[in-house]
Design an enzyme around this catalytic site. Structure first.
Site, PDB file in Angstrom:
ATOM      1  N   LYS A  14     -31.031  23.328  36.520  1.00  0.00           N
ATOM      2  CA  LYS A  14     -31.293  22.152  37.361  1.00  0.00           C
ATOM      3  C   LYS A  14     -32.573  22.391  38.181  1.00  0.00           C
ATOM      4  CE  LYS A  14     -26.415  21.065  37.251  1.00  0.00           C
ATOM      5  NZ  LYS A  14     -25.245  20.477  37.931  1.00  0.00           N
ATOM      6  N   HIS A  98     -27.684  13.828  31.128  1.00  0.00           N
ATOM      7  CA  HIS A  98     -26.832  14.495  32.113  1.00  0.00           C
ATOM      8  C   HIS A  98     -26.392  13.468  33.152  1.00  0.00           C
ATOM      9  CE1 HIS A  98     -25.531  17.233  35.283  1.00  0.00           C
ATOM     10  NE2 HIS A  98     -25.460  18.170  34.361  1.00  0.00           N
ATOM     11  N   GLU A 168     -18.912  16.593  29.945  1.00  0.00           N
ATOM     12  CA  GLU A 168     -18.863  17.022  31.339  1.00  0.00           C
ATOM     13  C   GLU A 168     -18.225  15.945  32.190  1.00  0.00           C
ATOM     14  OE1 GLU A 168     -22.168  20.076  32.506  1.00  0.00           O
ATOM     15  OE2 GLU A 168     -23.059  18.105  32.319  1.00  0.00           O
ATOM     16  N   GLY A 174     -20.351  20.863  39.574  1.00  0.00           N
ATOM     17  CA  GLY A 174     -20.780  21.407  40.850  1.00  0.00           C
ATOM     18  C   GLY A 174     -19.759  21.309  41.964  1.00  0.00           C
ATOM     19  N   SER A 213     -18.265  23.156  36.208  1.00  0.00           N
ATOM     20  CA  SER A 213     -17.796  24.315  36.985  1.00  0.00           C
ATOM     21  C   SER A 213     -17.237  25.421  36.096  1.00  0.00           C
ATOM     22  CB  SER A 213     -16.769  23.885  38.035  1.00  0.00           C
ATOM     23  OG  SER A 213     -17.351  22.971  38.952  1.00  0.00           O
TER      24      SER A 213
END
Length: 250
Positions: A14, A98, A168, A174, A213
């Site tokens: 990122k 994303h 995801e 996160g 995560s």
């Protein structure tokens, strides 16, 4: 159907990493742990580090990729980076779609499809991200969202060589939260089924990654789920030892 695809563990740095962070890349690339794993390893770095990281890892098992690309080859798009620029910088992969791009920059499926096409034209492997928000999950819409995103984000000529799918769940990115093993298994089986309906048997070799995560403490359990062919790793990919611990599951 074909054989089980070789796993891929992909890191997404990122907007993190300065030049001194290349030391972490060097540690991963030179690690005996990575050399012993039956895994393809990739780290997608910021554009500022792309070429340096790619040169540093040449001839090693570690590949280097980018985190986004524009759908156009070039032009008046200040601040953007094209797929050909990524390839010219010796990158091999690019993440598209994303959730941080879909939500923060309002990128829709059609835009992500165009970026995927651009990636393929430049010889890059596209990692196409899909996933539901917490509101969509609570509304029992997860599979509908995945169906829509797959249909809209993928061109008709994808192959197992030029495309990877990363599931995801947005609410797990996160946050330290992960989907349950049952939920991951259901989502990945559904994605595999959708691909098999649209494409030929080659879809059995298309790699499906789980992201959200993923860390050393939960990687083994997640990566052993059927139809999970690797992981898209966020924060844990910034530290060589953590990234290697995830790779070592294989």
């Amino acid at each position: 159907m074909g054989s089980v695809p070789k796993p891929l563990v992909a890191g997404n740095w990122k907007m993190n990493g300065l030049r001194d962070s290349l030391a972490q890349i060097e540690k991963v690339a030179a690690s005996e742990v990575l050399a012993a794993c039956n895994v393809d390893a990739l780290i997608c770095v910021p554009a500022t580090l792309l070429h340096s990281a790619a040169v540093m890892t040449a001839g090693t098992p570690l590949r280097i990729g980018a985190q986004d690309c524009h759908h156009q080859e070039g032009g008046a798009y200040t601040g953007d980076i094209s797929a050909s620029m990524i390839a010219d910088s010796l990158g091999s992969h690019v993440i598209v779609g994303h959730s941080e791009r879909r939500m923060g920059y309002r990128e829709d499926d059609a835009s992500i499809r165009s970026k995927t096409v651009a990636a393929h034209k430049s010889g890059l492997t596209a990692i196409v991200c899909i996933g539901e928000t917490e509101e969509e999950r609570l509304g029992d819409q997860t599979l509908d969202v995945l169906r829509r995103q797959l249909a809209g984000s993928l061109p008709d000529d994808v192959t197992a060589e030029n495309t990877v799918i990363a599931y995801e769940p947005v609410w797990a990115i996160g946050t330290g939260r992960t989907a349950s093993i049952a939920d991951i298994a259901e989502a990945h089986a559904f994605i595999r089924s959708e691909l098999s309906h649209r494409y030929d048997d080659e879809c059995s070799l298309m790699r499906l990654l789980y992201g959200g995560s993923v860390k050393p403490s939960n990687a083994a359990e997640i990566l052993r789920v059927e139809n999970v062919n690797g992981a898209l790793v966020g924060g844990a990919s910034l530290v060589a030892s953590d990234f290697l611990a995830i790779c070592s599951v294989y």
